[in-house]
Design an enzyme around this catalytic site. Structure first.
Site, short mmCIF file in Angstrom:
data_model
loop_
_atom_site.label_atom_id
_atom_site.label_comp_id
_atom_site.label_asym_id
_atom_site.label_seq_id
_atom_site.Cartn_x
_atom_site.Cartn_y
_atom_site.Cartn_z
N TYR A 142 0.85 -1.05 0.11
CA TYR A 142 -0.06 -0.18 0.01
C TYR A 142 0.81 1.19 -0.11
O TYR A 142 0.51 2.11 -0.62
CB TYR A 142 -1.00 0.17 1.37
CG TYR A 142 -2.32 -0.58 1.01
CD1 TYR A 142 -2.32 -1.96 0.81
CD2 TYR A 142 -3.56 0.03 1.11
CE1 TYR A 142 -3.56 -2.36 0.82
CE2 TYR A 142 -4.84 -0.47 1.04
CZ TYR A 142 -4.73 -1.91 0.77
OH TYR A 142 -5.97 -2.45 0.72
N LYS A 191 2.67 -15.04 3.31
CA LYS A 191 3.09 -15.75 1.82
C LYS A 191 4.52 -16.13 1.91
O LYS A 191 5.21 -15.81 1.10
CB LYS A 191 2.69 -14.88 0.77
CG LYS A 191 2.58 -15.85 -0.51
CD LYS A 191 1.70 -17.00 -0.80
CE LYS A 191 1.96 -17.75 -1.99
NZ LYS A 191 1.17 -18.92 -2.10
N ASP A 223 -3.23 -18.09 0.85
CA ASP A 223 -3.89 -18.91 -0.12
C ASP A 223 -4.62 -20.11 0.76
O ASP A 223 -5.97 -20.08 0.68
CB ASP A 223 -3.14 -19.54 -1.22
CG ASP A 223 -2.12 -20.27 -0.69
OD1 ASP A 223 -1.47 -20.12 0.37
OD2 ASP A 223 -1.28 -20.87 -1.82
N ASP A 247 -6.62 -6.78 3.99
CA ASP A 247 -7.78 -6.14 3.28
C ASP A 247 -8.64 -7.06 2.53
O ASP A 247 -9.90 -7.07 2.67
CB ASP A 247 -7.17 -5.33 2.26
CG ASP A 247 -8.26 -4.63 1.24
OD1 ASP A 247 -9.19 -3.88 1.83
OD2 ASP A 247 -7.88 -4.47 0.03
N ASP A 251 -12.73 -8.86 3.86
CA ASP A 251 -13.91 -9.02 2.91
C ASP A 251 -14.43 -10.45 3.02
O ASP A 251 -15.75 -10.62 3.08
CB ASP A 251 -13.59 -8.53 1.56
CG ASP A 251 -13.91 -6.95 1.49
OD1 ASP A 251 -13.44 -6.16 2.16
OD2 ASP A 251 -14.20 -6.57 0.49
C1 IPM Z 1 -10.61 -1.23 3.50
C2 IPM Z 1 -10.68 -0.30 2.06
C3 IPM Z 1 -9.73 0.52 1.68
C4 IPM Z 1 -8.45 -0.25 1.81
C5 IPM Z 1 -9.75 1.44 0.33
C6 IPM Z 1 -11.01 2.29 0.55
C7 IPM Z 1 -8.46 1.97 0.10
O1 IPM Z 1 -10.95 -1.42 1.09
O2 IPM Z 1 -10.57 -0.33 4.58
O3 IPM Z 1 -10.62 -2.28 3.37
O4 IPM Z 1 -7.97 -0.97 1.02
O5 IPM Z 1 -7.58 -0.19 3.11
MG MG Z 2 -11.34 -3.19 1.88
#
Ligand code: IPM
Ligand code: MG
Length: 358
Positions: A142, A191, A223, A247, A251
């Protein structure tokens, strides 16, 4: 002196879920113990200042004790427009860096009342109550150099991933302390079979583990972890991982309870300020329709009260009210199933407020 909460609604569904969350805060903060300030960030700030994170907002951040953040960013297909170009990088990533928010925690909570909408079969979820993901937030790919260039008439791009041992140590320490409190193990995800950053990650996490002999540590390749989250989520307690893996995995974990719209997050820095935001994005496709699930934002407020102001009772009250509303069968469209009560963002919040006053 009153404590200051800075509210940064941002873009997309940010303003509408923030609006509902402030209604909840009003019910909790009856004697107005907090001073609330408001600022612009993301595309909303660009409209006024032609900047995604203007100095006005930065000053408000430095004056705040905690930040309640909505979401930033616009439709991906419009990312060539100045307003949306690099919006995330210039706003939320810049903000994390400015406030030195190195640690991010994201709880994926499984609600018994929502069992029917989990994409997993119930037997796979048995014994799984909550997975806590600790994500390192200031290193990795990042924040390394990002480049796009041409060479020999070919287009190239590169993103540099970097870690230093202090960054890894900080995340590991936070994870071990959290695991100790919950009586669970730590799964460190990397990884290390390929990446140098992951090799360092694994070495440093193992060193930190020596200081926590009472907490079990296991290492898992990313993975495999993605697969295990689906096959056997109950094996996880606390997961600690690098910025990009965190990240992605957060999700994935957020889908286990049924929707990303329910996962709050908290980010902590060196100078004591906390930033609280939904784990999901700005969802521009449903913005302004009053259909978004406000849970992630309201639960982020609960985390704010608990972690920034030690208001444990009030935080728990909010979390219990949400559970009560789910049990009573009220659901926004993202978690809707036949036979339940379909409600809007504001109607769901009406129910939360009602539950708080019971
Ligand atoms: C999160 C989001 C952010 C990230 C984006 C909006 C830059 O996806 O907070 O998970 O990747 O950190
Ligand atoms: Mg995110």
């Amino acid at each position: 002196m009153k404590k200051t909460i800075l509210v940064l609604p941002g873009d997309g569904i940010g303003p509408e879920v923030i609006k509902q969350t402030l209604r909840v805060l009003d019910v909790i903060d009856t004697d107005h113990a907090f001073h609330i300030t408001h600022g612009l960030i993301g595309g909303a700030a660009y409209d006024q200042y032609q900047q995604h994170f203007p100095t006005q907002t930065e000053q408000l951040c430095h004056q705040a004790d905690a930040i309640l953040f909505g979401s930033v960013g616009g439709p991906v297909e419009q990312s060539h427009h100045n307003k949306w170009q690099d919006c995330e990088r210039n706003s939320i990533l810049a903000l994390r860096q400015t406030l030195n928010l190195a640690i991010n925690m994201r709880p994926a909570k499984l609600y018994p009342a929502l069992q029917d909408i989990s994409p997993l079969k119930n037997q796979r979820l048995a014994g799984c109550e909550e997975i806590l993901i600790i994500r390192e937030l200031l290193g990795d790919i990042y924040f390394g150099e990002h480049r796009q260039y041409n060479h020999n008439e070919l287009r190239f791009a590169s993103d540099l991933a970097t870690y230093n041992e202090q960054q890894i140590r900080k995340a590991a320490e936070y994870a071990f302390q959290a695991a100790r409190l919950r009586n669970s193990k730590v799964t460190s995800v990397d990884k290390a079979n390929v990446l140098a950053t992951s090799k360092l990650w694994r070495t440093v996490v193992s060193e930190v583990a020596l200081e926590y002999p009472d907490v079990l540590l296991e290492h898992m390749l990313v993975d495999n972890c993605a697969m295990q989250l689906i096959l056997n989520p109950a094996q996880f307690g606390v997961i600690v991982t690098a910025n990009l893996f965190g990240d992605i995995l957060s999700d994935a974990a957020s889908a286990l309870p049924g929707s990303l719209g329910m996962m709050p997050s908290a980010s902590f820095g060196a100078n004591g300020i906390g930033l609280y935001e939904p784990s999901g994005g700005s969802a521009p496709d449903i913005a302004g329709q009053n259909t978004a699930n406000p849970m992630a934002q309201i639960l982020s407020l609960a985390l704010l009260l608990r972690h920034s102001f030690a208001m444990t009772a009030q935080a728990t009250q909010i979390e219990n009210a949400i559970e009560h509303v789910l049990k009573a069968g009220f659901r926004t469209v993202d978690i809707y199933d036949e036979g339940y009560n379909l409600v809007s963002c504001s109607e769901f919040t009406d129910q939360v407020i009602h539950a708080l006053t019971l």
